[in-house]
Design a protein around this motif. Structure first.
Motif, PDB file in Angstrom:
ATOM      1  N   TYR A 119       0.836  -1.209   0.000  1.00 28.55           N
ATOM      2  CA  TYR A 119       0.000   0.000   0.000  1.00 28.55           C
ATOM      3  C   TYR A 119       0.866   1.252   0.000  1.00 28.55           C
ATOM      4  CZ  TYR A 119      -3.975  -2.994   1.349  1.00 28.55           C
ATOM      5  OH  TYR A 119      -4.950  -3.957   1.399  1.00 28.55           O
ATOM      6  N   ARG A 120       1.934   1.223   0.779  1.00 27.47           N
ATOM      7  CA  ARG A 120       2.802   2.393   0.887  1.00 27.47           C
ATOM      8  C   ARG A 120       3.519   2.657  -0.438  1.00 27.47           C
ATOM      9  NH1 ARG A 120       7.947   2.865   2.242  1.00 27.47           N
ATOM     10  NH2 ARG A 120       8.145   0.792   3.123  1.00 27.47           N
ATOM     11  N   ILE A 121       3.984   1.605  -1.091  1.00 26.73           N
ATOM     12  CA  ILE A 121       4.755   1.755  -2.330  1.00 26.73           C
ATOM     13  C   ILE A 121       3.846   1.972  -3.544  1.00 26.73           C
ATOM     14  CG2 ILE A 121       6.354   0.613  -3.916  1.00 26.73           C
ATOM     15  CD1 ILE A 121       7.449  -0.903  -1.430  1.00 26.73           C
ATOM     16  N   PHE A 122       2.797   1.165  -3.667  1.00 25.36           N
ATOM     17  CA  PHE A 122       1.980   1.170  -4.885  1.00 25.36           C
ATOM     18  C   PHE A 122       0.638   1.862  -4.722  1.00 25.36           C
ATOM     19  CE2 PHE A 122       4.713  -2.608  -5.003  1.00 25.36           C
ATOM     20  CZ  PHE A 122       5.411  -2.356  -6.168  1.00 25.36           C
ATOM     21  N   GLY A 123       0.210   2.107  -3.498  1.00 24.26           N
ATOM     22  CA  GLY A 123      -1.055   2.780  -3.257  1.00 24.26           C
ATOM     23  C   GLY A 123      -2.216   1.823  -3.076  1.00 24.26           C
ATOM     24  N   LYS A 124      -3.348   2.422  -2.782  1.00 25.00           N
ATOM     25  CA  LYS A 124      -4.551   1.670  -2.455  1.00 25.00           C
ATOM     26  C   LYS A 124      -5.756   2.435  -2.994  1.00 25.00           C
ATOM     27  CE  LYS A 124      -6.824   0.061   1.760  1.00 25.00           C
ATOM     28  NZ  LYS A 124      -6.738  -0.026   3.203  1.00 25.00           N
ATOM     29  N   THR A 125      -6.758   1.710  -3.450  1.00 20.20           N
ATOM     30  CA  THR A 125      -7.997   2.346  -3.899  1.00 20.20           C
ATOM     31  C   THR A 125      -9.066   2.141  -2.833  1.00 20.20           C
ATOM     32  OG1 THR A 125      -8.771   0.363  -5.023  1.00 20.20           O
ATOM     33  CG2 THR A 125      -7.477   1.904  -6.328  1.00 20.20           C
ATOM     34  N   ASP A 126     -10.153   2.876  -2.966  1.00 19.00           N
ATOM     35  CA  ASP A 126     -11.237   2.780  -1.985  1.00 19.00           C
ATOM     36  C   ASP A 126     -12.200   1.644  -2.271  1.00 19.00           C
ATOM     37  OD1 ASP A 126     -10.321   4.931  -0.523  1.00 19.00           O
ATOM     38  OD2 ASP A 126     -11.414   6.380  -1.753  1.00 19.00           O
ATOM     39  N   SER A 127     -12.144   1.103  -3.491  1.00  9.98           N
ATOM     40  CA  SER A 127     -13.086   0.046  -3.846  1.00  9.98           C
ATOM     41  C   SER A 127     -12.423  -0.929  -4.813  1.00  9.98           C
ATOM     42  CB  SER A 127     -14.341   0.641  -4.495  1.00  9.98           C
ATOM     43  OG  SER A 127     -13.987   1.344  -5.659  1.00  9.98           O
ATOM     44  N   CYS A 128     -13.041  -2.090  -4.950  1.00 10.18           N
ATOM     45  CA  CYS A 128     -12.537  -3.109  -5.871  1.00 10.18           C
ATOM     46  C   CYS A 128     -12.786  -2.681  -7.309  1.00 10.18           C
ATOM     47  CB  CYS A 128     -13.235  -4.445  -5.608  1.00 10.18           C
ATOM     48  SG  CYS A 128     -12.921  -5.104  -3.975  1.00 10.18           S
ATOM     49  N   ARG A 129     -11.979  -3.180  -8.220  1.00 12.07           N
ATOM     50  CA  ARG A 129     -12.128  -2.843  -9.629  1.00 12.07           C
ATOM     51  C   ARG A 129     -13.402  -3.454 -10.197  1.00 12.07           C
ATOM     52  NH1 ARG A 129      -7.911  -5.508 -13.497  1.00 12.07           N
ATOM     53  NH2 ARG A 129      -9.556  -5.706 -14.986  1.00 12.07           N
ATOM     54  N   MET A 130     -13.945  -2.817 -11.187  1.00 10.60           N
ATOM     55  CA  MET A 130     -15.086  -3.351 -11.911  1.00 10.60           C
ATOM     56  C   MET A 130     -14.572  -3.798 -13.273  1.00 10.60           C
ATOM     57  SD  MET A 130     -17.617  -3.242  -9.902  1.00 10.60           S
ATOM     58  CE  MET A 130     -18.919  -3.677 -11.017  1.00 10.60           C
ATOM     59  N   PRO A 131     -14.699  -5.078 -13.582  1.00 10.82           N
ATOM     60  CA  PRO A 131     -14.172  -5.560 -14.865  1.00 10.82           C
ATOM     61  C   PRO A 131     -14.971  -5.010 -16.046  1.00 10.82           C
ATOM     62  CG  PRO A 131     -15.330  -7.312 -13.702  1.00 10.82           C
ATOM     63  CD  PRO A 131     -15.299  -6.127 -12.784  1.00 10.82           C
ATOM     64  N   THR A 132     -14.280  -4.896 -17.177  1.00 12.39           N
ATOM     65  CA  THR A 132     -14.948  -4.475 -18.397  1.00 12.39           C
ATOM     66  C   THR A 132     -15.913  -5.574 -18.830  1.00 12.39           C
ATOM     67  OG1 THR A 132     -13.266  -5.479 -19.795  1.00 12.39           O
ATOM     68  CG2 THR A 132     -12.910  -3.173 -19.137  1.00 12.39           C
ATOM     69  N   SER A 133     -16.789  -5.266 -19.750  1.00 14.30           N
ATOM     70  CA  SER A 133     -17.768  -6.254 -20.203  1.00 14.30           C
ATOM     71  C   SER A 133     -17.084  -7.478 -20.820  1.00 14.30           C
ATOM     72  CB  SER A 133     -18.764  -5.634 -21.191  1.00 14.30           C
ATOM     73  OG  SER A 133     -18.068  -5.038 -22.258  1.00 14.30           O
ATOM     74  N   GLU A 134     -15.937  -7.284 -21.482  1.00 14.49           N
ATOM     75  CA  GLU A 134     -15.217  -8.422 -22.080  1.00 14.49           C
ATOM     76  C   GLU A 134     -14.605  -9.324 -21.015  1.00 14.49           C
ATOM     77  OE1 GLU A 134     -13.375  -5.096 -23.148  1.00 14.49           O
ATOM     78  OE2 GLU A 134     -15.424  -4.877 -23.813  1.00 14.49           O
ATOM     79  N   LEU A 135     -14.268  -8.752 -19.871  1.00  9.53           N
ATOM     80  CA  LEU A 135     -13.593  -9.528 -18.817  1.00  9.53           C
ATOM     81  C   LEU A 135     -14.537 -10.065 -17.748  1.00  9.53           C
ATOM     82  CD1 LEU A 135     -10.345  -7.449 -18.214  1.00  9.53           C
ATOM     83  CD2 LEU A 135     -10.596  -9.586 -19.452  1.00  9.53           C
ATOM     84  N   LYS A 136     -15.793  -9.701 -17.775  1.00 10.08           N
ATOM     85  CA  LYS A 136     -16.724 -10.113 -16.710  1.00 10.08           C
ATOM     86  C   LYS A 136     -16.773 -11.619 -16.541  1.00 10.08           C
ATOM     87  CE  LYS A 136     -19.727  -6.257 -16.061  1.00 10.08           C
ATOM     88  NZ  LYS A 136     -21.015  -5.657 -16.130  1.00 10.08           N
ATOM     89  N   GLU A 137     -16.656 -12.377 -17.623  1.00  8.42           N
ATOM     90  CA  GLU A 137     -16.717 -13.839 -17.528  1.00  8.42           C
ATOM     91  C   GLU A 137     -15.536 -14.409 -16.751  1.00  8.42           C
ATOM     92  OE1 GLU A 137     -14.471 -15.274 -21.590  1.00  8.42           O
ATOM     93  OE2 GLU A 137     -16.598 -14.817 -21.689  1.00  8.42           O
ATOM     94  N   ARG A 138     -14.454 -13.646 -16.634  1.00  8.01           N
ATOM     95  CA  ARG A 138     -13.271 -14.119 -15.926  1.00  8.01           C
ATOM     96  C   ARG A 138     -13.321 -13.812 -14.422  1.00  8.01           C
ATOM     97  NH1 ARG A 138      -8.491 -14.296 -19.193  1.00  8.01           N
ATOM     98  NH2 ARG A 138      -7.690 -15.595 -17.514  1.00  8.01           N
ATOM     99  N   PHE A 139     -14.305 -13.003 -14.010  1.00  6.51           N
ATOM    100  CA  PHE A 139     -14.424 -12.620 -12.605  1.00  6.51           C
ATOM    101  C   PHE A 139     -15.640 -13.289 -11.993  1.00  6.51           C
ATOM    102  CE2 PHE A 139     -11.488  -9.552 -14.116  1.00  6.51           C
ATOM    103  CZ  PHE A 139     -10.735  -9.188 -13.017  1.00  6.51           C
ATOM    104  N   LEU A 140     -15.462 -13.786 -10.772  1.00  4.57           N
ATOM    105  CA  LEU A 140     -16.558 -14.464 -10.071  1.00  4.57           C
ATOM    106  C   LEU A 140     -17.344 -13.473  -9.238  1.00  4.57           C
ATOM    107  CD1 LEU A 140     -14.554 -17.587  -8.889  1.00  4.57           C
ATOM    108  CD2 LEU A 140     -16.016 -17.389 -10.879  1.00  4.57           C
TER     109      LEU A 140
END
Length: 160
Positions: free
Chosen positions: A139-160
């Motif tokens: 987190y200190r080196i690369f940072g942190k976001t406030d929420s999880c990523r939302m996959p693109t429509s092409e990648l949705k099938e790869r995310f559970l």
């Protein structure tokens, strides 16, 4: 109101997908490997993007550790559901963590990356020493976001 309906529909579909995945887990019949990752970690998200780009045969599906499905899998295997310091690979109903997970993942990547699995000859404690240094400082080196990523429509099938 329309957004709310769409959101609820997405929730129902997600719950259905989660149910199917958990049912397959109970029967040990997943025909893919699942990578659980810290969804708010910039380094982790970049790593997932890298894996997607180097996994042309689509060996892997992905879920944030913070997601419902991530929490279900962690609970099923009696793992910590609060502190996320490791990538986790679920393969053949076995969980791999830290350097073991990373090296197991590389075996299925295209190009030079699959050859990194040669490092499995080194002691896990030695590899995890370096893994833990990166994990503790990510987190200190690369940072942190406030929420999880939302996959693109092409990648949705790869995310559970």
């Amino acid at each position: 109101m329309l957004c709310l309906k769409a959101l609820n529909l997405h929730k129902i579909c997600y719950s259905r997908n989660q149910y199917c995945v958990m049912k397959q887990l109970e029967n040990s019949s997943l025909n893919y490997q699942v990578i659980l990752f810290d969804g708010v970690c910039n380094f982790c998200n970049s790593s997932i993007n890298f894996i997607i780009d180097h996994d042309p045969k689509k060996h892997f599906k992905f879920a944030p550790l913070q997601s419902d499905i991530g929490q279900e899998i962690l609970t099923k295997f009696n793992k910590n559901t609060k502190d996320f310091d490791s990538v986790i690979l679920l393969k053949d109903n076995t969980l791999y963590q830290k350097s073991e997970a990373a090296l197991e993942i590389t075996k299925h990547l295209s190009g030079f990356w699959k050859h990194l699995s040669i490092f499995k000859i080194l002691p896990t404690s030695f590899l995890n020493f370096f893994y833990d240094i990166i994990a503790k400082n990510r987190y200190r080196i690369f940072g942190k976001t406030d929420s999880c990523r939302m996959p693109t429509s092409e990648l949705k099938e790869r995310f559970l």
